[in-house]
Design an enzyme around this catalytic site. Sequence first.
Site, mmCIF file in Angstrom:
data_model
loop_
_atom_site.group_PDB
_atom_site.id
_atom_site.type_symbol
_atom_site.label_atom_id
_atom_site.label_comp_id
_atom_site.label_asym_id
_atom_site.label_seq_id
_atom_site.Cartn_x
_atom_site.Cartn_y
_atom_site.Cartn_z
ATOM 1 N N CYS A 4 0.852 -1.199 0.000
ATOM 2 C CA CYS A 4 0.000 0.000 0.000
ATOM 3 C C CYS A 4 0.888 1.251 0.000
ATOM 4 O O CYS A 4 1.727 1.432 0.880
ATOM 5 C CB CYS A 4 -0.908 -0.019 1.224
ATOM 6 S SG CYS A 4 -1.793 1.527 1.452
ATOM 7 N N CYS A 7 0.517 3.382 3.182
ATOM 8 C CA CYS A 7 1.173 2.720 4.325
ATOM 9 C C CYS A 7 2.680 2.949 4.259
ATOM 10 O O CYS A 7 3.324 3.195 5.282
ATOM 11 C CB CYS A 7 0.880 1.222 4.345
ATOM 12 S SG CYS A 7 -0.717 0.769 5.052
ATOM 13 N N ASP A 30 -0.235 16.609 -1.567
ATOM 14 C CA ASP A 30 -0.535 15.753 -2.712
ATOM 15 C C ASP A 30 0.537 15.968 -3.789
ATOM 16 O O ASP A 30 0.940 17.099 -4.066
ATOM 17 C CB ASP A 30 -1.927 16.071 -3.266
ATOM 18 C CG ASP A 30 -2.438 14.983 -4.190
ATOM 19 O OD1 ASP A 30 -3.401 14.295 -3.809
ATOM 20 O OD2 ASP A 30 -1.882 14.818 -5.298
ATOM 21 N N HIS A 46 -3.887 0.890 8.306
ATOM 22 C CA HIS A 46 -4.448 0.684 6.970
ATOM 23 C C HIS A 46 -5.949 0.470 7.051
ATOM 24 O O HIS A 46 -6.424 -0.481 7.676
ATOM 25 C CB HIS A 46 -3.805 -0.520 6.278
ATOM 26 C CG HIS A 46 -4.350 -0.731 4.897
ATOM 27 N ND1 HIS A 46 -3.905 -0.006 3.814
ATOM 28 C CD2 HIS A 46 -5.337 -1.538 4.442
ATOM 29 C CE1 HIS A 46 -4.587 -0.370 2.746
ATOM 30 N NE2 HIS A 46 -5.462 -1.300 3.098
ATOM 31 N N ASN A 95 -12.868 10.362 -1.508
ATOM 32 C CA ASN A 95 -13.321 9.545 -2.629
ATOM 33 C C ASN A 95 -13.381 8.091 -2.166
ATOM 34 O O ASN A 95 -12.436 7.603 -1.536
ATOM 35 C CB ASN A 95 -12.349 9.661 -3.809
ATOM 36 C CG ASN A 95 -12.341 11.049 -4.414
ATOM 37 O OD1 ASN A 95 -13.367 11.724 -4.451
ATOM 38 N ND2 ASN A 95 -11.186 11.486 -4.880
ATOM 39 N N GLY A 101 -14.174 7.731 -7.615
ATOM 40 C CA GLY A 101 -12.918 8.343 -8.066
ATOM 41 C C GLY A 101 -11.721 8.022 -7.208
ATOM 42 O O GLY A 101 -10.703 8.711 -7.276
ATOM 43 N N HIS A 106 -6.153 3.433 0.393
ATOM 44 C CA HIS A 106 -5.851 3.664 1.812
ATOM 45 C C HIS A 106 -6.600 4.952 2.123
ATOM 46 O O HIS A 106 -6.344 5.984 1.494
ATOM 47 C CB HIS A 106 -4.338 3.803 2.023
ATOM 48 C CG HIS A 106 -3.916 4.051 3.446
ATOM 49 N ND1 HIS A 106 -3.009 3.257 4.123
ATOM 50 C CD2 HIS A 106 -4.264 5.029 4.324
ATOM 51 C CE1 HIS A 106 -2.825 3.723 5.340
ATOM 52 N NE2 HIS A 106 -3.570 4.812 5.488
ATOM 53 N N HIS A 108 -8.167 8.336 2.779
ATOM 54 C CA HIS A 108 -7.539 9.662 2.862
ATOM 55 C C HIS A 108 -8.571 10.749 2.648
ATOM 56 O O HIS A 108 -9.511 10.603 1.865
ATOM 57 C CB HIS A 108 -6.399 9.811 1.851
ATOM 58 C CG HIS A 108 -6.768 9.440 0.443
ATOM 59 N ND1 HIS A 108 -6.837 8.129 0.028
ATOM 60 C CD2 HIS A 108 -7.089 10.193 -0.629
ATOM 61 C CE1 HIS A 108 -7.183 8.093 -1.247
ATOM 62 N NE2 HIS A 108 -7.356 9.338 -1.677
ATOM 63 N N HIS A 110 -9.004 14.547 1.363
ATOM 64 C CA HIS A 110 -8.372 15.641 0.614
ATOM 65 C C HIS A 110 -8.752 16.971 1.254
ATOM 66 O O HIS A 110 -9.900 17.164 1.655
ATOM 67 C CB HIS A 110 -8.885 15.685 -0.827
ATOM 68 C CG HIS A 110 -8.522 14.518 -1.674
ATOM 69 N ND1 HIS A 110 -7.487 14.541 -2.575
ATOM 70 C CD2 HIS A 110 -9.077 13.273 -1.780
ATOM 71 C CE1 HIS A 110 -7.422 13.374 -3.218
ATOM 72 N NE2 HIS A 110 -8.380 12.593 -2.741
HETATM 73 P P1 5GP Z 1 -7.855 9.507 -4.680
HETATM 74 O O1 5GP Z 1 -8.110 9.674 -6.154
HETATM 75 O O2 5GP Z 1 -7.545 8.064 -4.326
HETATM 76 O O3 5GP Z 1 -8.931 10.106 -3.817
HETATM 77 O O4 5GP Z 1 -6.594 10.389 -4.373
HETATM 78 C C1 5GP Z 1 -5.291 9.891 -4.374
HETATM 79 C C2 5GP Z 1 -4.367 11.084 -4.373
HETATM 80 O O5 5GP Z 1 -3.075 10.620 -4.050
HETATM 81 C C3 5GP Z 1 -4.261 11.791 -5.743
HETATM 82 O O6 5GP Z 1 -4.681 13.144 -5.612
HETATM 83 C C4 5GP Z 1 -2.786 11.659 -6.099
HETATM 84 O O7 5GP Z 1 -2.261 12.816 -6.715
HETATM 85 C C5 5GP Z 1 -2.133 11.392 -4.755
HETATM 86 N N1 5GP Z 1 -0.919 10.596 -4.823
HETATM 87 C C6 5GP Z 1 -0.745 9.463 -5.565
HETATM 88 N N2 5GP Z 1 0.505 8.980 -5.371
HETATM 89 C C7 5GP Z 1 1.113 9.819 -4.495
HETATM 90 C C8 5GP Z 1 2.430 9.829 -3.919
HETATM 91 O O8 5GP Z 1 3.283 8.976 -4.155
HETATM 92 N N3 5GP Z 1 2.705 10.854 -3.061
HETATM 93 C C9 5GP Z 1 1.781 11.824 -2.782
HETATM 94 N N4 5GP Z 1 2.171 12.783 -1.929
HETATM 95 N N5 5GP Z 1 0.546 11.830 -3.284
HETATM 96 C C10 5GP Z 1 0.207 10.842 -4.147
HETATM 97 ZN ZN ZN Z 2 -2.404 1.361 3.585
#
Ligand code: 5GP
Ligand code: ZN
Length: 122
Positions: A4, A7, A30, A46, A95, A101, A106, A108, A110
């Site tokens: 993950c 993680c 991000d 996790h 999301n 989306g 994991h 999170h 935003h």
């Molecule tokens: P989701 O679409 O799952 O709600 O958002 C995942 C977010 O994680 C995206 O906005 C993406 O830009 C961010 N993200 C993906 N990989 C990484 C990473 O390796 N480091 C950081 N800091 N953000 C990441």
């Molecule tokens: Zn995780």
Amino acid sequence: MDNCLFCKIAAKQIPATVVYEDDELLAFKDIRPHAPVHILVIPKIHVATLSDCDASHTELLGKMLALAPRLAKEQGCAVTWQDGTPGGGYKTMINSGPDGGQEVYHLHLHMFGGPHPWRVER
Ligand code: 5GP
Ligand code: ZN
């Protein structure tokens, strides 16, 4: 969770620009920001999605959400009308699942902010 991404960020195996950390939560920038301020708040444990949460996660979810206004203030996008000045503000979003989306499985939160114009398309 072995494979993950978040993680690994929580375990400091992958670098991130961390803006907040305590025993349970980590907040970091991000990597592909959708706004001048784009922070992700994750639990260190996790949890794949919001749909994996139940009443036992209420306190953790509350802490994640309650962190947003503190981060907004620190990142310069607090809701300034509280000080008598209209302006400022930020958006919070979780999301969940493919149709929601979600890309990283994991949990999170935003937090988007900063001066307009900016738009979150998702
Ligand atoms: P989701 O679409 O799952 O709600 O958002 C995942 C977010 O994680 C995206 O906005 C993406 O830009 C961010 N993200 C993906 N990989 C990484 C990473 O390796 N480091 C950081 N800091 N953000 C990441
Ligand atoms: Zn995780």
